[in-house]
Motif scaffolding. Structure first.
Motif, PDB file in Angstrom:
ATOM      1  N   GLU A 100      10.929   4.778   2.684  1.00 50.15           N
ATOM      2  CA  GLU A 100       9.641   4.190   3.096  1.00 50.15           C
ATOM      3  C   GLU A 100       9.196   3.136   2.087  1.00 50.15           C
ATOM      4  O   GLU A 100       8.711   2.068   2.454  1.00 50.15           O
ATOM      5  CB  GLU A 100       8.605   5.303   3.219  1.00 50.15           C
ATOM      6  N   THR A 101       9.392   3.425   0.818  1.00 49.69           N
ATOM      7  CA  THR A 101       9.027   2.477  -0.242  1.00 49.69           C
ATOM      8  C   THR A 101       9.871   1.215  -0.115  1.00 49.69           C
ATOM      9  O   THR A 101       9.359   0.097  -0.239  1.00 49.69           O
ATOM     10  CB  THR A 101       9.211   3.107  -1.638  1.00 49.69           C
ATOM     11  N   ASP A 102      11.163   1.380   0.141  1.00 46.21           N
ATOM     12  CA  ASP A 102      12.055   0.225   0.292  1.00 46.21           C
ATOM     13  C   ASP A 102      11.598  -0.661   1.446  1.00 46.21           C
ATOM     14  O   ASP A 102      11.597  -1.892   1.330  1.00 46.21           O
ATOM     15  CB  ASP A 102      13.511   0.672   0.501  1.00 46.21           C
ATOM     16  N   ARG A 103      11.234  -0.039   2.567  1.00 47.66           N
ATOM     17  CA  ARG A 103      10.776  -0.811   3.734  1.00 47.66           C
ATOM     18  C   ARG A 103       9.481  -1.558   3.412  1.00 47.66           C
ATOM     19  O   ARG A 103       9.315  -2.721   3.765  1.00 47.66           O
ATOM     20  CB  ARG A 103      10.585   0.110   4.939  1.00 47.66           C
ATOM     21  N   SER A 104       8.559  -0.901   2.730  1.00 52.87           N
ATOM     22  CA  SER A 104       7.288  -1.568   2.425  1.00 52.87           C
ATOM     23  C   SER A 104       7.471  -2.718   1.443  1.00 52.87           C
ATOM     24  O   SER A 104       6.790  -3.739   1.512  1.00 52.87           O
ATOM     25  CB  SER A 104       6.254  -0.557   1.908  1.00 52.87           C
ATOM     26  N   LEU A 105       8.406  -2.589   0.512  1.00 54.14           N
ATOM     27  CA  LEU A 105       8.678  -3.672  -0.451  1.00 54.14           C
ATOM     28  C   LEU A 105       9.374  -4.850   0.237  1.00 54.14           C
ATOM     29  O   LEU A 105       9.159  -6.000  -0.138  1.00 54.14           O
ATOM     30  CB  LEU A 105       9.529  -3.170  -1.614  1.00 54.14           C
ATOM     31  N   GLU A 106      10.204  -4.577   1.230  1.00 55.64           N
ATOM     32  CA  GLU A 106      10.879  -5.673   1.950  1.00 55.64           C
ATOM     33  C   GLU A 106       9.910  -6.471   2.785  1.00 55.64           C
ATOM     34  O   GLU A 106      10.092  -7.666   3.008  1.00 55.64           O
ATOM     35  CB  GLU A 106      11.982  -5.089   2.845  1.00 55.64           C
ATOM     36  N   ASN A 107       8.846  -5.833   3.255  1.00 54.93           N
ATOM     37  CA  ASN A 107       7.855  -6.520   4.108  1.00 54.93           C
ATOM     38  C   ASN A 107       6.884  -7.383   3.291  1.00 54.93           C
ATOM     39  O   ASN A 107       6.196  -8.214   3.869  1.00 54.93           O
ATOM     40  CB  ASN A 107       7.069  -5.500   4.931  1.00 54.93           C
ATOM     41  N   THR A 108       6.821  -7.172   2.004  1.00 58.92           N
ATOM     42  CA  THR A 108       5.875  -7.989   1.200  1.00 58.92           C
ATOM     43  C   THR A 108       6.510  -9.194   0.601  1.00 58.92           C
ATOM     44  O   THR A 108       7.579  -9.545   0.658  1.00 58.92           O
ATOM     45  CB  THR A 108       5.264  -7.147   0.033  1.00 58.92           C
TER      46      THR A 108
ATOM     47  N   THR B  95       4.716   2.968  -7.094  1.00 57.59           N
ATOM     48  CA  THR B  95       5.944   3.483  -6.476  1.00 57.59           C
ATOM     49  C   THR B  95       6.457   4.690  -7.246  1.00 57.59           C
ATOM     50  O   THR B  95       6.808   5.725  -6.649  1.00 57.59           O
ATOM     51  CB  THR B  95       7.019   2.382  -6.433  1.00 57.59           C
TER      52      THR B  95
ATOM     53  N   ARG C 208       4.333   7.718  -6.557  1.00 54.98           N
ATOM     54  CA  ARG C 208       4.633   8.313  -5.239  1.00 54.98           C
ATOM     55  C   ARG C 208       5.927   9.120  -5.295  1.00 54.98           C
ATOM     56  O   ARG C 208       6.013  10.228  -4.767  1.00 54.98           O
ATOM     57  CB  ARG C 208       4.735   7.223  -4.173  1.00 54.98           C
TER      58      ARG C 208
END
Length: 131
Positions: A123-131, A99, A102
């Motif tokens: 975008e990073t926040d969204r991807s971390l919330e999905n994991t 992260t 990036r």
């Protein structure tokens, strides 16, 4: 009366008879028999004493070994838990490092703008919330 001389006895018989006479007959023999019988008892008592002393020394050692085995089992269990935590933390460090890389790339890009950097962070926040 003519008497013939007494037949000569072997020397060992004379010695044995003399010893029996000296010992006092049955009283002396009883003393010898008691010593012979007590000899086995003395050995048994000595063996009992040695066994008791060995058990006195061994029992605390066995108790300590049992305690140490319990402590070792507990330490192994804790080690397994700590290894799992280390693995999880290593994973988190790898994710955060990617992260950060990036974000750094977005900031240092020649065409970087505040809007683009914010979009990368979102975008990073969204991807971390999905994991």
């Amino acid at each position: 009366m003519i008497t013939s001389p007494a037949p000569a006895a072997p020397p060992w018989v004379q010695v044995a008879l003399s010893v029996f006479g000296i010992l006092g007959g049955s009283t002396g023999l009883a003393a010898i028999a008691t010593v012979v019988v007590q000899r086995g008892k003395f050995k048994a008592d000595a063996a009992d004493t040695l066994t008791e002393a060995a058990l006195t020394l061994v029992q605390p050692l066995q108790t300590r070994i049992t305690e140490l085995e319990g402590e070792a089992l507990h330490a192994r269990s804790e080690l397994g838990i700590l290894r799992e935590q280390v693995n999880q933390l290593q994973f988190v460090v790898r994710v955060l490092t990617r992260t950060l890389d990036r974000w750094r790339a977005a900031i240092r890009a020649p065409d970087a703008t505040l809007r683009k950097v914010r979009a990368t962070v979102a975008e990073t926040d969204r991807s971390l919330e999905n994991t």
